[in-house]
Scaffold this active site. Structure first.
Site, PDB file in Angstrom:
ATOM      1  N   SER A 145     -46.926  24.271 -15.310  1.00 31.10           N
ATOM      2  CA  SER A 145     -47.274  24.845 -13.902  1.00 31.10           C
ATOM      3  C   SER A 145     -48.530  25.783 -14.049  1.00 31.10           C
ATOM      4  O   SER A 145     -48.869  26.272 -15.071  1.00 31.10           O
ATOM      5  CB  SER A 145     -46.211  25.352 -13.136  1.00 31.10           C
ATOM      6  OG  SER A 145     -46.613  26.089 -11.941  1.00 31.10           O
ATOM      7  N   TYR A 158     -39.248  30.971 -11.281  1.00 29.84           N
ATOM      8  CA  TYR A 158     -40.114  30.000 -11.397  1.00 29.84           C
ATOM      9  C   TYR A 158     -41.139  30.216 -12.568  1.00 29.84           C
ATOM     10  O   TYR A 158     -41.293  29.571 -13.350  1.00 29.84           O
ATOM     11  CB  TYR A 158     -40.715  29.269 -10.363  1.00 29.84           C
ATOM     12  CG  TYR A 158     -41.337  28.114 -10.368  1.00 29.84           C
ATOM     13  CD1 TYR A 158     -40.726  26.850 -10.487  1.00 29.84           C
ATOM     14  CD2 TYR A 158     -42.714  27.895 -10.436  1.00 29.84           C
ATOM     15  CE1 TYR A 158     -41.279  25.822 -10.475  1.00 29.84           C
ATOM     16  CE2 TYR A 158     -43.457  26.679 -10.500  1.00 29.84           C
ATOM     17  CZ  TYR A 158     -42.775  25.614 -10.557  1.00 29.84           C
ATOM     18  OH  TYR A 158     -43.422  24.376 -10.617  1.00 29.84           O
TER      19      TYR A 158
HETATM   20  P1  NAP Z   1     -39.895  17.630  -6.620  1.00 32.86           P
HETATM   21  O1  NAP Z   1     -40.405  16.358  -5.815  1.00 32.86           O
HETATM   22  O2  NAP Z   1     -39.055  18.588  -5.743  1.00 32.86           O
HETATM   23  O3  NAP Z   1     -38.990  16.695  -7.684  1.00 32.86           O
HETATM   24  C1  NAP Z   1     -38.378  17.347  -8.779  1.00 32.86           C
HETATM   25  C2  NAP Z   1     -37.397  16.308  -9.404  1.00 32.86           C
HETATM   26  O4  NAP Z   1     -36.631  17.160 -10.340  1.00 32.86           O
HETATM   27  C3  NAP Z   1     -36.514  15.474  -8.690  1.00 32.86           C
HETATM   28  O5  NAP Z   1     -36.500  14.053  -9.281  1.00 32.86           O
HETATM   29  C4  NAP Z   1     -35.150  15.992  -8.809  1.00 32.86           C
HETATM   30  O6  NAP Z   1     -34.131  14.941  -8.795  1.00 32.86           O
HETATM   31  C5  NAP Z   1     -35.372  16.373 -10.196  1.00 32.86           C
HETATM   32  N1  NAP Z   1     -34.356  17.570 -10.351  1.00 32.86           N
HETATM   33  C6  NAP Z   1     -34.314  18.975  -9.791  1.00 32.86           C
HETATM   34  N2  NAP Z   1     -33.224  19.549 -10.205  1.00 32.86           N
HETATM   35  C7  NAP Z   1     -32.339  18.704 -10.965  1.00 32.86           C
HETATM   36  C8  NAP Z   1     -31.106  18.627 -11.823  1.00 32.86           C
HETATM   37  N3  NAP Z   1     -30.563  19.868 -11.555  1.00 32.86           N
HETATM   38  N4  NAP Z   1     -30.576  17.832 -12.420  1.00 32.86           N
HETATM   39  C9  NAP Z   1     -31.461  16.876 -12.530  1.00 32.86           C
HETATM   40  N5  NAP Z   1     -32.670  16.551 -11.940  1.00 32.86           N
HETATM   41  C10 NAP Z   1     -33.267  17.601 -11.138  1.00 32.86           C
HETATM   42  O7  NAP Z   1     -41.061  18.209  -7.739  1.00 32.86           O
HETATM   43  P2  NAP Z   1     -42.450  17.769  -8.284  1.00 32.86           P
HETATM   44  O8  NAP Z   1     -43.396  18.415  -7.540  1.00 32.86           O
HETATM   45  O9  NAP Z   1     -42.380  16.393  -8.458  1.00 32.86           O
HETATM   46  O10 NAP Z   1     -42.035  18.470  -9.365  1.00 32.86           O
HETATM   47  C11 NAP Z   1     -41.847  17.872 -10.886  1.00 32.86           C
HETATM   48  C12 NAP Z   1     -42.216  18.953 -11.867  1.00 32.86           C
HETATM   49  O11 NAP Z   1     -43.353  19.291 -11.801  1.00 32.86           O
HETATM   50  C13 NAP Z   1     -41.281  20.161 -11.902  1.00 32.86           C
HETATM   51  O12 NAP Z   1     -41.064  20.858 -13.037  1.00 32.86           O
HETATM   52  C14 NAP Z   1     -42.381  21.104 -11.110  1.00 32.86           C
HETATM   53  O13 NAP Z   1     -42.017  22.554 -11.359  1.00 32.86           O
HETATM   54  C15 NAP Z   1     -43.649  20.755 -11.773  1.00 32.86           C
HETATM   55  N6  NAP Z   1     -44.733  21.007 -10.997  1.00 32.86           N
HETATM   56  C16 NAP Z   1     -44.824  20.626  -9.672  1.00 32.86           C
HETATM   57  C17 NAP Z   1     -46.066  21.207  -8.862  1.00 32.86           C
HETATM   58  C18 NAP Z   1     -46.515  20.640  -7.748  1.00 32.86           C
HETATM   59  O14 NAP Z   1     -47.410  21.169  -7.235  1.00 32.86           O
HETATM   60  N7  NAP Z   1     -45.627  19.738  -6.993  1.00 32.86           N
HETATM   61  C19 NAP Z   1     -46.931  21.883  -9.773  1.00 32.86           C
HETATM   62  C20 NAP Z   1     -46.776  22.288 -11.037  1.00 32.86           C
HETATM   63  C21 NAP Z   1     -45.265  22.075 -11.718  1.00 32.86           C
HETATM   64  P3  NAP Z   1     -32.906  15.280  -7.902  1.00 32.86           P
HETATM   65  O15 NAP Z   1     -33.297  16.367  -6.768  1.00 32.86           O
HETATM   66  O16 NAP Z   1     -32.578  13.624  -7.357  1.00 32.86           O
HETATM   67  O17 NAP Z   1     -31.873  15.514  -8.951  1.00 32.86           O
END
Ligand code: NAP
Length: 253
Positions: A145, A158
């Site tokens: 991140s 986080y």
């Molecule tokens: P998101 O839309 O909230 O998706 C998160 C994913 O993680 C979902 O598929 C969710 O599936 C899964 N997940 C969460 N808790 C879980 C658990 N306890 N067991 C199994 N699966 C779990 O977020 P995203 O933005 O796509 O983020 C994906 C990754 O990128 C994360 O690590 C996030 O920190 C990172 N990231 C995101 C951003 C951003 O700007 N969006 C920036 C930097 C880093 P379920 O809820 O179905 O379990």
């Protein structure tokens, strides 16, 4: 030829958090490059399944709650049963909790550290044992991140977890390079997914963030496709322990 080294034909990739957002986007990109996909999440991965199958690849869904280590064996054994081997692990599943540090609860600390860092480590360890036993190396990509580099505000667990992910990525690369295992990271910038919904709905924060992104827009899941395919491919065989920012220039400011 150079483009051949980016192909993932015949590879099996586990993508955690494939039910939505960045995980779904990376599953699609890896499938378009030729990999079969194992999607892991608590909820349905139907969106990823449709995209992977549209790319002509196979998709296995494993429902698991990664807040504990319990599902790890099931994920590895399920993948081996369906596809016979594992070549790629993308540790993408992640959660965020927002609260002032002064009021932050132990639960919001533990849940985030468990999903974003502890399970990432132990799933990587289990898959690396498989890579060593298979004897062909493997690729691990950890999703970091901007808060692997910066402090952020109101997200203490986080920031701790994601800073840890970048350090751990270096350590694992150091220890496992000798097995032909590449461990690298991707640090997405501000991407339009559920994770950032609260920020985008806050008009002031939305404007502040957009104003600081040189590219002038939020990122999308498709923006990570090139980076994840590269890091999971032979083209990246000599790239080790590096976290690649895909951030529209945020860190360059
Ligand atoms: P998101 O839309 O909230 O998706 C998160 C994913 O993680 C979902 O598929 C969710 O599936 C899964 N997940 C969460 N808790 C879980 C658990 N306890 N067991 C199994 N699966 C779990 O977020 P995203 O933005 O796509 O983020 C994906 C990754 O990128 C994360 O690590 C996030 O920190 C990172 N990231 C995101 C951003 C951003 O700007 N969006 C920036 C930097 C880093 P379920 O809820 O179905 O379990």
């Amino acid at each position: 030829m150079i483009l051949d080294s980016f192909h993932l034909s015949g590879k099996t990739a586990i993508v955690t958090g494939a039910s939505t957002g960045l995980g779904e986007g990376m599953a699609e990109a890896l499938a378009q490059a030729g990999a079969d996909i194992v999607g892991v999440a608590r909820s349905s991965c139907d969106g990823a399944r449709k995209k992977v199958e549209a790319a002509g690849r196979k998709f296995l869904e494993i429902n698991a709650d990664l807040v504990s280590l319990e599902p790890i064996e099931r994920i590895v054994e399920g993948t081996k049963k369906e596809f016979g081997k594992i070549d790629i692990l993308v540790n993408n599943a992640g959660i965020i909790r927002r609260e002032d540090a002064i009021n932050f609860t132990e639960k919001d600390w533990d849940d985030v550290l468990n999903v974003n860092l502890k399970t990432l480590f132990f799933l990587s360890q289990r898959v690396a044992k498989e890579f060593v036993a298979q004897g062909n190396g493997g690729k691990i990509v950890n999703i970091a991140s901007m808060l692997s580099y910066q402090g952020g505000i109101r997200v203490p667990s986080y920031t701790s977890a994601k800073s840890g992910v970048m350090g751990l990525t270096r350590l694992l690369a150091n220890e496992w390079a000798k097995y032909g295992i590449n461990v690298n990271g991707i640090a997405p910038g501000y991407m339009a997914t559920n994770n950032t919904k609260a920020l985008r709905e806050d008009a002031q924060r939305n404007a502040e963030i957009l104003g600081r992104i040189p590219a002038g827009r939020w990122g999308t899941p498709e923006d990570l496709g090139g980076a994840v395919v590269f890091l999971c491919s032979r083209a990246a065989d000599y790239v080790q322990g590096y976290t690649l920012a895909v951030d529209g220039g945020w860190l360059a400011r």
